[in-house]
Design a protein around this motif. Structure first.
Motif, PDB file in Angstrom:
ATOM      1  N   GLU A   1       0.829  -1.195   0.000  1.00 55.77           N
ATOM      2  CA  GLU A   1       0.000   0.000   0.000  1.00 55.77           C
ATOM      3  C   GLU A   1       0.869   1.253   0.000  1.00 55.77           C
ATOM      4  O   GLU A   1       2.005   1.247   0.482  1.00 55.77           O
ATOM      5  CB  GLU A   1      -0.887   0.026   1.251  1.00 55.77           C
ATOM      6  N   SER A   2       0.276   2.327  -0.489  1.00 51.73           N
ATOM      7  CA  SER A   2       0.930   3.625  -0.426  1.00 51.73           C
ATOM      8  C   SER A   2      -0.126   4.715  -0.527  1.00 51.73           C
ATOM      9  O   SER A   2      -1.268   4.445  -0.912  1.00 51.73           O
ATOM     10  CB  SER A   2       1.964   3.780  -1.546  1.00 51.73           C
ATOM     11  N   GLY A   3       0.269   5.925  -0.150  1.00 51.48           N
ATOM     12  CA  GLY A   3      -0.597   7.069  -0.387  1.00 51.48           C
ATOM     13  C   GLY A   3      -1.244   7.703   0.819  1.00 51.48           C
ATOM     14  O   GLY A   3      -1.967   8.689   0.680  1.00 51.48           O
TER      15      GLY A   3
ATOM     16  N   SER B   1      -3.116   3.624  -2.895  1.00 49.37           N
ATOM     17  CA  SER B   1      -2.838   2.614  -3.901  1.00 49.37           C
ATOM     18  C   SER B   1      -2.497   1.300  -3.227  1.00 49.37           C
ATOM     19  O   SER B   1      -1.912   1.284  -2.139  1.00 49.37           O
ATOM     20  CB  SER B   1      -1.654   3.039  -4.780  1.00 49.37           C
ATOM     21  N   CYS B   2      -2.853   0.203  -3.891  1.00 50.10           N
ATOM     22  CA  CYS B   2      -2.525  -1.126  -3.378  1.00 50.10           C
ATOM     23  C   CYS B   2      -2.107  -1.983  -4.561  1.00 50.10           C
ATOM     24  O   CYS B   2      -2.942  -2.312  -5.413  1.00 50.10           O
ATOM     25  CB  CYS B   2      -3.713  -1.741  -2.659  1.00 50.10           C
TER      26      CYS B   2
ATOM     27  N   THR C   1      -1.833   1.818   5.994  1.00 43.67           N
ATOM     28  CA  THR C   1      -1.306   3.160   5.782  1.00 43.67           C
ATOM     29  C   THR C   1      -2.176   4.154   6.560  1.00 43.67           C
ATOM     30  O   THR C   1      -3.399   4.067   6.537  1.00 43.67           O
ATOM     31  CB  THR C   1      -1.250   3.506   4.277  1.00 43.67           C
TER      32      THR C   1
END
Length: 119
Positions: free
Chosen positions: A6-8, A21-22, A113
Motif C-alpha cells: 500500500e501507499s498514499g 494505492s494497493c 497506511t
C-alpha cells in the motif's frame, strides 16, 4: 501467495483529498476481489470499499458513498481508493485486502497506511 503493498496515506485537512494505492503481486489469478478496510483508534476494523473481479462491480460502506471511489488498473494489478471530501472521522489506518476466490474470504492484508484528517 499474494503480496499487497500500500501507499498514499498522509495528513490532510478536512475537505481535502487523498488517493491510496494497493499493488498486488504473486498469485493474483487466485483473487476474486480486492477491498479497503480501516481501523480507527479504539474501534474495530470496518469495511470501506471493494472491487469485484468477476462482476466488475463496486461496493461501498454507507459512510463513504459519494465521497470515495475504488478503481482498478488491470495492467498494474493495482487497486486505488480515491478519497474526496475527507472528514475527521475518516482518520484511521487503512488496509488493503485481497479475497481468495476459493476460500471466499479476505485472507491477505497489506501493512496498513495511516490517513489523518485534521479539522
Amino acid at each position: 501467495q499474494v503480496q499487497l503493498v500500500e501507499s498514499g496515506g498522509g495528513l490532510v485537512q478536512a475537505g481535502g483529498s487523498l488517493r491510496l494505492s494497493c499493488a498486488a503481486s504473486g498469485r493474483t489469478f487466485s483473487l476474486s476481489a480486492m477491498g479497503w478496510f480501516r481501523q480507527a483508534p479504539g474501534k474495530e476494523r470496518e469495511f470501506v470499499a471493494a472491487f469485484s473481479w468477476s462482476s466488475i462491480s463496486t461496493n461501498y460502506a454507507d459512510s463513504v458513498k459519494g465521497r470515495f471511489t475504488i478503481s482498478r488498473d488491470n495492467a498494474k494489478n493495482t487497486v486505488y481508493l480515491q478519497m474526496n471530501s475527507l472528514k475527521p472521522e475518516d482518520t484511521a489506518v487503512y488496509y488493503c485486502a485481497a479475497k481468495n476466490r476459493a476460500a471466499g474470504v479476505y485472507d491477505t492484508w497489506g501493512q496498513g497506511t495511516q490517513v489523518t484528517v485534521s479539522s
